[in-house]
Scaffold this motif. Structure first.
Motif, PDB file in Angstrom:
ATOM      1  N   LEU A  71      20.852 -39.453  38.529  1.00 10.54           N
ATOM      2  CA  LEU A  71      21.940 -39.597  37.563  1.00 10.54           C
ATOM      3  C   LEU A  71      21.402 -39.928  36.171  1.00 10.54           C
ATOM      4  O   LEU A  71      21.844 -39.345  35.166  1.00 10.54           O
ATOM      5  N   LEU A  72      20.441 -40.835  36.097  1.00 15.05           N
ATOM      6  CA  LEU A  72      19.845 -41.163  34.799  1.00 15.05           C
ATOM      7  C   LEU A  72      19.137 -39.949  34.197  1.00 15.05           C
ATOM      8  O   LEU A  72      19.252 -39.698  32.990  1.00 15.05           O
ATOM      9  N   SER A 130      19.536 -41.704  43.913  1.00 12.24           N
ATOM     10  CA  SER A 130      20.733 -41.301  43.174  1.00 12.24           C
ATOM     11  C   SER A 130      20.707 -41.837  41.751  1.00 12.24           C
ATOM     12  O   SER A 130      21.111 -41.143  40.809  1.00 12.24           O
ATOM     13  N   LEU A 131      20.232 -43.074  41.584  1.00  9.96           N
ATOM     14  CA  LEU A 131      20.114 -43.661  40.251  1.00  9.96           C
ATOM     15  C   LEU A 131      19.176 -42.837  39.378  1.00  9.96           C
ATOM     16  O   LEU A 131      19.505 -42.503  38.237  1.00  9.96           O
ATOM     17  N   ASN A 143      21.745 -37.595  32.798  1.00 11.10           N
ATOM     18  CA  ASN A 143      22.339 -38.119  31.571  1.00 11.10           C
ATOM     19  C   ASN A 143      21.354 -38.079  30.409  1.00 11.10           C
ATOM     20  O   ASN A 143      21.744 -37.784  29.273  1.00 11.10           O
ATOM     21  N   HIS A 159      31.158 -52.496  30.295  1.00 14.79           N
ATOM     22  CA  HIS A 159      30.026 -52.805  31.161  1.00 14.79           C
ATOM     23  C   HIS A 159      29.040 -53.779  30.551  1.00 14.79           C
ATOM     24  O   HIS A 159      28.316 -54.451  31.282  1.00 14.79           O
ATOM     25  N   ILE A 204      26.158 -45.791  28.152  1.00 11.06           N
ATOM     26  CA  ILE A 204      26.697 -45.350  29.438  1.00 11.06           C
ATOM     27  C   ILE A 204      26.360 -46.447  30.437  1.00 11.06           C
ATOM     28  O   ILE A 204      25.195 -46.845  30.566  1.00 11.06           O
ATOM     29  N   ILE A 247      26.001 -47.719  34.252  1.00 11.17           N
ATOM     30  CA  ILE A 247      25.841 -47.241  35.634  1.00 11.17           C
ATOM     31  C   ILE A 247      25.651 -48.467  36.510  1.00 11.17           C
ATOM     32  O   ILE A 247      24.810 -49.320  36.219  1.00 11.17           O
TER      33      ILE A 247
END
Length: 108
Positions: free
Chosen positions: A38-39, A34-35, A42, A5, A14, A16
């Motif tokens: 998710l962050l 959602s971001l 994590n 990435h 990671i 994303i």
């Protein structure tokens, strides 16, 4: 497993991604929510500090505008920290519910 990435930054990170060209369009409300979720998950799971959240263009050697002008990484960092803090408060209220019920001066 090592991702692909961000050149030179794949071993300990990671990646994303959001669907769409965020240089031309704003992320949808659902994408942004959602971001942040998710962050936050994590960060909590892997002990990542919010000041270690980077947009691709912030990394050394990156030749990109990613994530685009419509993603404010500083706002993302603040929202993730806010989300983690609120989760901590909710958890503390659950853990110490007797204290919160008996002594109203400690209510949040």
């Amino acid at each position: 497993r090592e991702g692909a990435h961000a050149k030179e930054h794949n071993k300990n990170s990671i990646g994303i991604g959001l669907i769409g060209n965020l240089e031309w369009n704003m992320p949808s409300e659902k994408q942004f929510e959602s971001l942040i979720k998710l962050l936050s998950e994590n960060c909590r799971r892997y002990g990542i500090k919010t000041d270690n959240i980077y947009g691709h263009k912030e990394l050394d050697g990156a030749d990109t505008v990613c994530p685009g002008k419509y993603v404010d990484i500083d706002l993302v960092r603040r929202k993730v920290l806010e989300n983690i803090t609120m989760e901590d408060i909710r958890f503390a209220r659950f853990l110490y519910s007797d204290l919160f019920r008996k002594n109203t001066e400690y209510q949040i």
